[in-house]
Design a protein around this motif. Sequence first.
Motif, mmCIF file in Angstrom:
data_model
loop_
_atom_site.group_PDB
_atom_site.id
_atom_site.type_symbol
_atom_site.label_atom_id
_atom_site.label_comp_id
_atom_site.label_asym_id
_atom_site.label_seq_id
_atom_site.Cartn_x
_atom_site.Cartn_y
_atom_site.Cartn_z
ATOM 1 N N CYS A 1 22.818 1.426 54.491
ATOM 2 C CA CYS A 1 22.021 2.438 55.188
ATOM 3 C C CYS A 1 22.771 2.997 56.400
ATOM 4 O O CYS A 1 22.717 4.204 56.673
ATOM 5 C CB CYS A 1 20.684 1.840 55.626
ATOM 6 S SG CYS A 1 19.542 1.511 54.259
ATOM 7 N N VAL A 2 23.480 2.131 57.132
ATOM 8 C CA VAL A 2 24.301 2.609 58.247
ATOM 9 C C VAL A 2 25.404 3.535 57.736
ATOM 10 O O VAL A 2 25.683 4.592 58.324
ATOM 11 C CB VAL A 2 24.905 1.414 59.016
ATOM 12 C CG1 VAL A 2 25.936 1.899 60.033
ATOM 13 C CG2 VAL A 2 23.813 0.622 59.721
ATOM 14 N N ALA A 3 26.036 3.149 56.608
ATOM 15 C CA ALA A 3 27.071 4.002 56.016
ATOM 16 C C ALA A 3 26.476 5.343 55.587
ATOM 17 O O ALA A 3 27.150 6.382 55.678
ATOM 18 C CB ALA A 3 27.715 3.294 54.825
ATOM 19 N N TRP A 4 25.226 5.339 55.116
ATOM 20 C CA TRP A 4 24.531 6.571 54.740
ATOM 21 C C TRP A 4 24.440 7.512 55.949
ATOM 22 O O TRP A 4 24.710 8.721 55.839
ATOM 23 C CB TRP A 4 23.142 6.219 54.213
ATOM 24 C CG TRP A 4 22.326 7.369 53.700
ATOM 25 C CD1 TRP A 4 22.349 7.888 52.438
ATOM 26 C CD2 TRP A 4 21.345 8.124 54.427
ATOM 27 N NE1 TRP A 4 21.445 8.932 52.341
ATOM 28 C CE2 TRP A 4 20.824 9.093 53.543
ATOM 29 C CE3 TRP A 4 20.871 8.078 55.727
ATOM 30 C CZ2 TRP A 4 19.840 9.988 53.926
ATOM 31 C CZ3 TRP A 4 19.884 8.981 56.125
ATOM 32 C CH2 TRP A 4 19.379 9.920 55.226
ATOM 33 N N LEU A 5 24.080 6.963 57.104
ATOM 34 C CA LEU A 5 24.000 7.778 58.318
ATOM 35 C C LEU A 5 25.381 8.282 58.745
ATOM 36 O O LEU A 5 25.533 9.431 59.184
ATOM 37 C CB LEU A 5 23.370 6.962 59.448
ATOM 38 C CG LEU A 5 21.901 6.567 59.254
ATOM 39 C CD1 LEU A 5 21.453 5.613 60.366
ATOM 40 C CD2 LEU A 5 21.003 7.808 59.223
ATOM 41 N N LEU A 6 26.384 7.422 58.614
ATOM 42 C CA LEU A 6 27.738 7.821 58.992
ATOM 43 C C LEU A 6 28.292 8.896 58.067
ATOM 44 O O LEU A 6 29.112 9.731 58.492
ATOM 45 C CB LEU A 6 28.658 6.600 59.006
ATOM 46 C CG LEU A 6 28.371 5.570 60.106
ATOM 47 C CD1 LEU A 6 29.262 4.348 59.934
ATOM 48 C CD2 LEU A 6 28.563 6.194 61.484
ATOM 49 N N LEU A 7 27.869 8.902 56.805
ATOM 50 C CA LEU A 7 28.263 9.983 55.893
ATOM 51 C C LEU A 7 27.784 11.338 56.413
ATOM 52 O O LEU A 7 28.512 12.328 56.364
ATOM 53 C CB LEU A 7 27.675 9.730 54.500
ATOM 54 C CG LEU A 7 28.484 8.918 53.505
ATOM 55 C CD1 LEU A 7 27.655 8.671 52.249
ATOM 56 C CD2 LEU A 7 29.777 9.621 53.141
ATOM 57 N N ILE A 8 26.547 11.352 56.882
ATOM 58 C CA ILE A 8 26.004 12.603 57.416
ATOM 59 C C ILE A 8 26.803 13.046 58.636
ATOM 60 O O ILE A 8 27.118 14.236 58.801
ATOM 61 C CB ILE A 8 24.518 12.416 57.771
ATOM 62 C CG1 ILE A 8 23.712 12.088 56.508
ATOM 63 C CG2 ILE A 8 23.964 13.670 58.430
ATOM 64 C CD1 ILE A 8 22.255 11.785 56.773
ATOM 65 N N ALA A 9 27.154 12.081 59.486
ATOM 66 C CA ALA A 9 27.951 12.420 60.672
ATOM 67 C C ALA A 9 29.358 12.859 60.299
ATOM 68 O O ALA A 9 29.922 13.780 60.914
ATOM 69 C CB ALA A 9 27.997 11.221 61.619
ATOM 70 N N ALA A 10 29.942 12.221 59.272
ATOM 71 C CA ALA A 10 31.327 12.514 58.891
ATOM 72 C C ALA A 10 31.502 13.944 58.408
ATOM 73 O O ALA A 10 32.569 14.545 58.604
ATOM 74 C CB ALA A 10 31.781 11.538 57.815
ATOM 75 N N ARG A 11 30.483 14.512 57.788
ATOM 76 C CA ARG A 11 30.618 15.848 57.219
ATOM 77 C C ARG A 11 30.776 16.934 58.281
ATOM 78 O O ARG A 11 31.106 18.083 57.964
ATOM 79 C CB ARG A 11 29.404 16.178 56.349
ATOM 80 C CG ARG A 11 28.109 16.399 57.148
ATOM 81 C CD ARG A 11 26.986 16.897 56.258
ATOM 82 N NE ARG A 11 27.296 18.169 55.674
ATOM 83 C CZ ARG A 11 27.111 19.363 56.263
ATOM 84 N NH1 ARG A 11 26.642 19.416 57.496
ATOM 85 N NH2 ARG A 11 27.402 20.475 55.653
#
Length: 420
Positions: free
Chosen positions: A382-392
């Motif tokens: 779930c943390v990685a899911w949030l970081l994906l949004i930030a990474a884009r």
Amino acid sequence: MIVKTFRIVAGLNDALRTLFFTTLIFRTGTMAYPFLAAYLLLSGGFDKAQVGTAVACFGVGALAADLAASVLLGRIGARTVMLGGLLLNAAVLAVTPLLHQLPWIITAVVVWGFAYEVVTPASYSATIDGSAPAERKVAFSCYRLAINVGMAIGPIAGGLIFAVSPRAMFWANAACVLAAAGYLALRTKSSGTAARPARATERAAAGVRPLRDHTRFWTIFGLSLPIQLAYSLPSVFASTYVIVGLGMPGYWAGIIFTVNALGIVLFEVPLNAAMTRWANLPTLLLGYGLAGAGFLLMGLSGSGPALVLATVVWTAGEIVVFPGLLHYVSGLAPSGDAADRNMSLYSTGVNVAFIVAPQLALLLSGPGHPGAPWAVAGAAVCVAWLLLIAARRSPYTWHTAEPRTTQEPSTEEEPCKSAI
């Protein structure tokens, strides 16, 4: 779904169809490794610590293969690497039952792990060579289907042979690997090296890769590690969790494995064919979201039906996220050698996770909190899911593929028919 999957596999071009059946035969031969520890313990003369060391050395060889693969692929090509790995694999399997001293067994297992794993990045390279970018998600789904079907059959056959003759299991495994090598050699004899000159042209044209090409890869590599660790848990921890942690009958663990296998075999290829026009970000966000929710549910489940429901959720995530990750990583570098390097390093992450997962699971689980490994894995995803949004938000951490033109052929009905 089975009919649709069959039609999609049948619609693969010659190169991808050859890879599919080579992989299926090779993975069907996965008989000896699941029973390696039992074989060494029953053969006499080795304690549990020695056996554990020997089995762990398989992972050491696999990691070495992933690190060496990009160099090998750049010099001799995917077909030669695959054939070499298969032949070396068969040779080690044939010799291992004849070894009786621990140093020789450990050496054989390291070489065995290298030979087994080096086929994986070579297969990724062959998939990239054999498919257009728009078709690649389906191509990777078909490759994963061959792996999953083969590895569902192999351990069952290995168990039956082991009950009759443990040594014969190694030789049956070697025969399957030789059959895979023979099939690949015969099917690719006239065109197996055609991709190499093109790779040389790509290298000359690519020049020095910009910094963002590297940072994009390492961003997704880091964000993929929680997924790799989470999906290593079912194979190494599910039975322990169900039987020891929850005190439930062992057949519930079998049901979990069955639901997962059926979901992948029935739905992965058709679903990814239907999602072929989805962009990378929504695909990965959906996969990560389902994975995170599924593993959190596993940690909270206290009954058989709840475990099955959680398994359905994280299986759906697996079906979406792994072809999505492979598709995204393969598109980060148009240059052949750079793509090989990315896929080889991605495989390294898979093996690191598989080695680390058992230790983390045993460390986190306990009498009062048996579901902690699942909960931690779900939270990390779930943390990685949030970081994906930030990474884009930055071109240095996210690659946005060029939009597809209306002239591109649709791949929903007949994917992966492009020629190499």
